[in-house]
Design an enzyme around this catalytic site. Structure first.
Site, PDB file in Angstrom:
ATOM      1  N   ASP A   8       0.835  -1.185   0.000  1.00 18.80           N
ATOM      2  CA  ASP A   8       0.000   0.000   0.000  1.00 18.80           C
ATOM      3  C   ASP A   8       0.874   1.240   0.000  1.00 18.80           C
ATOM      4  O   ASP A   8       0.399   2.342  -0.012  1.00 18.80           O
ATOM      5  CB  ASP A   8      -0.981   0.005   1.174  1.00 18.80           C
ATOM      6  N   ASP A  13       3.377  -2.470   7.685  1.00 13.09           N
ATOM      7  CA  ASP A  13       3.929  -2.192   8.996  1.00 13.09           C
ATOM      8  C   ASP A  13       2.891  -2.266  10.098  1.00 13.09           C
ATOM      9  O   ASP A  13       3.214  -2.430  11.246  1.00 13.09           O
ATOM     10  CB  ASP A  13       4.626  -0.824   9.002  1.00 13.09           C
ATOM     11  N   ASP A  45      -1.885  -5.326   8.893  1.00 13.07           N
ATOM     12  CA  ASP A  45      -1.235  -5.989   7.767  1.00 13.07           C
ATOM     13  C   ASP A  45      -0.747  -7.379   8.124  1.00 13.07           C
ATOM     14  O   ASP A  45      -0.447  -8.179   7.249  1.00 13.07           O
ATOM     15  CB  ASP A  45      -0.011  -5.179   7.312  1.00 13.07           C
TER      16      ASP A  45
END
Lengths: 285, 944
Positions: free
Chosen positions: B349, B680, B684
């Site tokens: 992303d 991070d 995720d």
């Protein structure tokens, strides 16, 4: 479901009727691969044959390129024993020594005087029988000297069919391995065989009798020119007769060649220039 | 299925946010003022356990060690070793003096496995030690109110129902239901991926507990303000805890390299068993005894085992891991080194993966015209009139309505290289204005700031109010920047050629076109406007209230647009499928810019626009590129998803929420892709874990994400991923080379034994010599191949297709075994035959000689010339043959290692010019001469 799919996947992999593929490749693809390998291997085989041929051309027909491994010729006894190098038999039991006698019979058959006389020459004893080529002109075939069975006298098996085995006084025949071009002595002193017991058995060995006398290999049998040039070569032999060896006990015996220009073989090789064996004669008396 | 569970966990578990405060209090038996009683708290603590995440179950060290010992490749060697011992046992039981070869071989195999096992265990232990250091050592504190008193306790002792106070800078100790808040904002980025701080208040604003404002979550940070709340969940029951639990429960597949090695073992075992059984049957037919045939069978199978390969593979992987560690990539699992290289999809992303992360102003639009920004240091590339009044106004707005500033002490540096404190786009603006108009600081000093509303996601603008430069002018200047459409909405006039004109439809149209054009270039567009506040309403000293806005924020004057771009990274591989949170248009533009959507490829929408037909009439197969909106993703069935992934070569997922990442990862994996995920946040981590390789950030990453990842970028530099891909492809190539090299010598090692059995020649190559080759002379060159540099085309290639591009395939086996190996075997046999022939045993004599040759009691074996040989004498010749065969293999392997250096390129293209090969020739000749002279002197002077 999944399993079915897998199964048909396998089937399809082996033979796919749609694309006419066998093991994932079409016939022409397989053909090309096979053709490639065929050509490739033919080429390799050709190359290998060529190199081998060239190599073989460099070799001498009568003498190998290298003989350094054979500087000390091996020694072998007859009758041949198994890996334990033992001659064990029972005087009373004929079957236990009959095979030795038969083996010696067989071994000595080519040394019959008649055979020797027919094939070989009489030579001048105590000197090398040299038949050198004169330059490029080969002196072939080379003649060989007679080694008559009778030279072995008591151990020839002519008078005593059983070589002394039946009365506890067996004969052992010793020969020196053939080595092309070997001259086993300088100054005309013939090499000879001596046998002795190993340390702890020294009092058991008793008296020995050598045939020919002193256990010599006569110089006229040397040098050897190889089986191609010297077809009927008769290897000289030495026979040892144990006259009063201690019965019912293991006796370790070592025979060695005594020659002034044969190096003593390595410790590792117990059969170069010497031969060890165990003799045990069992008897009720 | 997994992804649905995941979404469910996030959406349907809590109801507290919908309850009134009183209900919550009742539920937990707590008081809104007094808090829990100490007794109750102790009771709850015992009931619910401490407020901490259960650490993921750690594997005991010995299990890890055993995994190294018995995993993958080792199995092959273990089998080999066991077979060896078995063969030795058979021999020992049936023979008096069994040959020790099989015993030695077994011992050596065991030793190799154990040593390499220890090696890789220690290697991994090293990186897990670095992992340990990430764990927070400082115990967290929490301020709770119990029995009416504020006490600071260890965060672990917080229980459900506790009344808690948090203030700016605190980490929230548990999931809390806010009961009162003062300007409280929390940073939820690690949970939801939103980077904007969110304000918190007691009211329930949304059914979804994640969206509602009255819940603050465990381990997020309170950025500013204060809040008081009741703890509703602790420990593993918090949202964060649930995600962490879910993550640790996710099954991860085998790494691609592990699969490759498995496949390789299958092939090797197949070849070994095939050869073994063939020759077993042959041996039986040839009249060997059953036991002998079994020994042969075992011998052949074991001979096929490449003893040195395990060590080579381990060393190669370690070397690469070290190389990557130098570039701040920590690899947690050695095998993951290769995974990155075979990655066909990178889900990220962060467009930072693809771009240089260096935002610069590229274009501006004012006076109804698009101008290119001048980014040269000396302003030589000016493309517009700098004295234009509109431009000066625009520069003023951009300079004033901007919180970024240069860090101190950099006056000597060129402007573009100075470090800036502030966000990326503001920094870009700052540098641009500084370059073209001189010191921004001076401008700010002249126009004192009196009030400011920083940018936030709800109003999407930023404004500040300044005094004017003219000391006689007592009016205030209001400057504003933000999303262009929002800014436009607030404007009634527009500045053209320095004159304010009413905003009419025509100008609006012009604005729209410029906005679309700049947006279409993949640039981030900002709008700027200003107004001079009328002095009668806002006299000097007027108190501007930014919380409760008491001044005019509309009827402004539009000044212009400025657009910024983050230049794409030069070497973005084709392999990247972009998964981004950006708007589809931006995402598409970036994708086009970085080559994810290559030139000439169109999306369905593009085709529709070009042909002027509705989207529904376009054949979706015509479009190779595809931009999928995140919200669409939710409604897609699995088949539709597969369809998209399969039928489009160039895909961009835009506006994807982090949760949808997991769906994408699973979809890609279903189609056999190898997926890398970068991330991070805690949110995720399931995707990180699910991915074939998860890449976490070392600095900004949350602990949970680091736990879930396979690789950690210690410096958060996304560039490392690209290096990682390259390293991974390189290691795959180099491993292939190493394996091809090592396998090749298998043929010259096996064929002697086969000929020994079939044509009964003296054994040309002994077991010990084979070990010397495999573990000695072959290993170092094989490892050296790991140092090979990339072939020129390594990044241009398509990523490896795991279904097709195997580490070891038929072609490699065919070349190694069928071709090069055969040539090597012939070389060895040639040496063998030469030695025996020159010693008197011609090839014709050798065939069938084996039984006599190996018979210890035959001490007068005749050679081709009639000479007689003792056992020891001919064994010495045989050992000479072994040595010669060994040397031949070493010599032909020299050639092999050189040809294995490259896969496609010619060896000469790889930097070795033919003439350089022979530079050392005179020196090697010197070695010969020198040593011969030395030996001559030794012989001449014995003893001295």
């Amino acid at each position: 479901m999944a399993k079915d799919g897998e199964k048909s996947g396998w089937k399809e992999y082996i033979w796919n009727p749609r694309t006419r593929e066998f093991l994932g490749r079409t016939a022409s693809s397989w053909g090309l691969i096979l053709l490639f390998y065929l050509v490739f291997y033919i080429f390799l085989a050709g190359l290998f044959t060529l190199t081998m041929y060239v190599m073989l051309q460099t070799l001498d027909d009568h003498k190998p390129t290298w003989q350094d491994r054979l500087s000390t010729p091996g020694m072998v006894i007859r009758p041949k024993t198994d890996e334990t190098y033992e001659i064990v038999y029972n005087v009373e039991n004929t079957e236990s020594w009959d095979m030795y006698a038969q083996a010696l019979d067989k071994f000595l058959a080519p040394y019959n005087n008649s055979v020797q006389a027919e094939k070989n020459n009489e030579c001048v004893p105590d000197q090398y029988f040299l038949q050198e080529d004169s330059g490029d002109v080969k002196n072939n075939p080379k003649r060989s000297c007679q080694f008559n069975r009778t030279i072995l006298d008591l151990c020839s098996g002519i008078n005593d069919r059983y070589y002394g085995y039946q009365d506890g006084k067996p004969c052992i025949i010793i020969k020196l391995n053939r080595v092309i071009g070997m001259l086993p002595s300088k100054d005309g002193q013939a090499p000879f065989v001596t046998c002795g017991a190993k340390k702890e058995d020294s009092d058991k060995i008793g008296e020995l009798l050598y045939f020919p006398p002193n256990g010599t290999f006569n110089l006229m049998y040397y040098p050897y020119y190889g089986k191609k040039a010297q077809v009927n070569y008769s290897q000289p032999l030495v026979a040892v007769k144990f006259l009063n060896i201690t019965a019912n006990q293991d006796v370790n015996i070592e025979c060695r060649i005594n020659a002034n220009n044969i190096p003593i073989g390595s410790d590792r090789d117990k059969f170069s220039g010497r031969v060890s064996f165990k003799l045990r004669i069992n008897t009720i008396n | 299925m997994q992804s649905i569970d995941y979404l469910c966990i996030l959406f349907c578990f809590q109801t507290e946010h919908k309850m009134s405060i009183e209900e919550v209090c009742r539920k937990f038996n707590t008081d809104i003022v007094q808090g829990l009683t100490n007794a109750k708290a102790a009771e709850y603590l015992i009931r619910d356990g401490p407020n901490a995440l259960t650490p993921p179950p750690t594997t005991p060290e010995w299990v890890k060690f055993c995994r190294q010992l018995f995993g993958g490749f080792s199995i092959l060697l273990w089998t080999g070793a066991i077979l060896c011992f078995l063969a030795y046992a058979i021999q020992a039981a049936t023979e008096d003096e069994p040959a020790g070869d099989n015993l030695y071989l077994g011992i050596v195999l065991t030793a190799v496995v154990v040593i390499t096992g220890c090696f890789s265990y220690f290697q991994e232990a090293k990186s897990s030690k670095i992992m340990e250091s990430f764990k927070n050592m400082v115990p967290q504190q929490a301020l709770v109110i119990r029995e009416g008193e504020k006490v600071t306790i260890n965060a672990e002792e917080v229980v459900g129902g506790d009344l808690i106070e948090v203030k700016g800078g605190d980490r929230i100790p548990a999931d809390i239901r806010v009961v009162s808040a003062h300007g409280c904002k929390v940073d939820n980025s690690s949970l939801t991926g939103e980077s904007e701080p969110q304000s918190r208040s007691p009211d329930c604003t949304h059914d979804n507990p994640l969206e509602t404002r009255n819940v603050a979550f465990f381990s997020t940070n309170c950025v500013e303000g204060t809040a008081r709340g009741i703890v509703i969940c602790t420990g593993d029951r918090t949202v964060m805890g649930r995600i962490a639990t879910l993550t640790s429960g996710l099954e991860t597949g085998k790494t691609p390299i592990a699969k490759e090695i498995e496949h390789f073992i299958h092939i090797i075992t197949g070849v070994a068993v095939f050869l073994g059984v063939t020759f077993f049957i042959l041996a039986i037919i040839l009249g060997y005894s059953w036991l002998e045939a079994v020994i042969f069978l075992i011998g052949i199978i074991v001979a096929n085992v490449p003893e040195g390969l395990l060590a080579t593979v381990t060393v190669c992987l370690t070397l690469t891991a070290k190389r990557m560690a130098k570039k701040n990539c920590l690899v947690k699992n050695l095998e993951a080194v290769e995974t990155l290289g075979s990655t066909s999809t990178i889900c990220s992303d962060k467009t930072g993966t693809l771009t240089q992360n260096r935002m610069t102003v590229a274009h501006m639009w004012f006076d109804n015209q698009i101008h290119e920004a001048d980014t040269t240091e000396d302003q030589s590339g000016a493309s517009f009139d700098k004295s234009s009044v509109t431009w000066l106004s625009l520069a003023r707005v951009a300079g004033l309505c901007n919180r970024a500033q240069f860090k101190a002490g950099q006056d000597s540096l060129p402007i573009l290289k100075r470090d800036v404190a502030g966000d990326a786009s503001e920094s870009a603006l700052l540098k641009c204005i500084e370059l073209s108009c001189g010191s921004v600081r001076a401008m700010r000093d002249r126009n004192k700031k009196v009030a400011e509303i920083p940018f936030n996601s709800t109003n999407k603008y930023q404004l500040s109010v300044h005094e004017t430069e003219d000391p006689n002018d007592n009016r205030y200047l209001l400057v504003m920047k933000g999303a262009p459409e929002r800014i436009l909405d607030r404007c009634t006039t527009i500045l053209v050629q320095g004159k304010e004109q009413p905003m009419d439809e025509e100008l609006k149209e012009a604005f729209q076109n410029a906005y679309m054009e700049l947006g279409g270039l993949g640039e981030r567009v900002l709008g700027f406007c200003h107004v001079l506040l009328p002095e009668d309403q806002y006299p000097k000293g007027f108190a501007f209230d930014t919380e409760d806005v008491n001044f005019q924020t509309d009827n402004l004057c539009f000044v212009g647009l400025m657009s910024m771009i983050d230049p794409p990274r030069a070497a973005v591989p084709d392999a990247v499928i972009m998964v981004t949170g950006d708007h589809p248009i931006t995402a598409k533009a970036i994708a086009k810019g970085v080559g994810i959507i290559s030139e000439g490829n169109e999306t369905v929408e593009d085709i529709a626009a070009r042909l002027n037909i509705p989207v529904s009439q376009v054949n979706p197969r015509d479009a190779k590129a595809c931009v999928v909106h995140g919200t669409d993703l939710k409604d897609l069935s699995q088949d539709q998803m597969d369809d998209i992934l399969r039928n489009h070569t160039e895909i961009v997922f835009a506006r994807t929420s982090p949760q949808q990442k997991l769906i994408i990862v699973e979809g890609c994996q279903r189609l056999g892709a190898i997926v890398a995920v970068t991330g991070d946040g805690v949110n995720d981590s399931p995707a990180l874990k699910k991915a074939d390789i998860g890449v976490a950030m070392g600095i900004s990453g949350s602990d949970v994400s680091k736990q879930a990842a396979d690789m950690i970028l210690l410096d958060d530099n996304f560039a490392s991923i690209v290096t990682g891909v390259e390293e991974g492809r390189l290691i795959f190539d180099n491993l292939k080379k190493s394996i091809a090299y090592t396998l090749t010598s298998n043929i010259p090692e096996i064929t002697p034994f086969l000929f020994f059995i079939i044509v009964n020649i003296p054994l040309p190559l002994g077991t010990i010599t084979i070990l010397c080759i495999d573990l000695g002379t072959d290993m170092v060159p094989a490892i050296s191949l790991a140092y090979e540099t990339a072939e020129s085309d390594i990044m241009k290639r398509q990523p490896r297709n795991p279904a097709r591009d195997k580490l070891v395939n038929e072609r490699l086996i065919s070349i190694a075994y069928g071709q090069i190996g055969m040539i090597q075997a012939l070389g060895g046999f040639f040496a063998y035959f030469v030695i025996l022939a020159e010693n008197g045993f011609l090839p014709s004599r050798l065939v069938g000689i084996r039984l006599n040759w190996d018979d210890r009691s035959t001490n007068d074996l005749e050679d081709s010339y009639g000479q007689q040989w003792t056992y020891e004498q001919r064994k010495i010749v045989e050992f000479t043959c072994h040595t010669a065969f060994f040397v031949s293999i070493v010599v032909v392997q020299w050639a092999d290692v050189i040809i294995c250096k490259t896969r496609r390129n010619s060896v000469f293209q790889q930097g070795m010019r033919p003439s350089w090969w022979f530079c050392a020739f005179p020196y090697s000749f010197l070695i010969f001469v020198y040593d011969e002279i030395r030996k001559l002197l030794l012989r001449r002077n014995p003893g001295g």
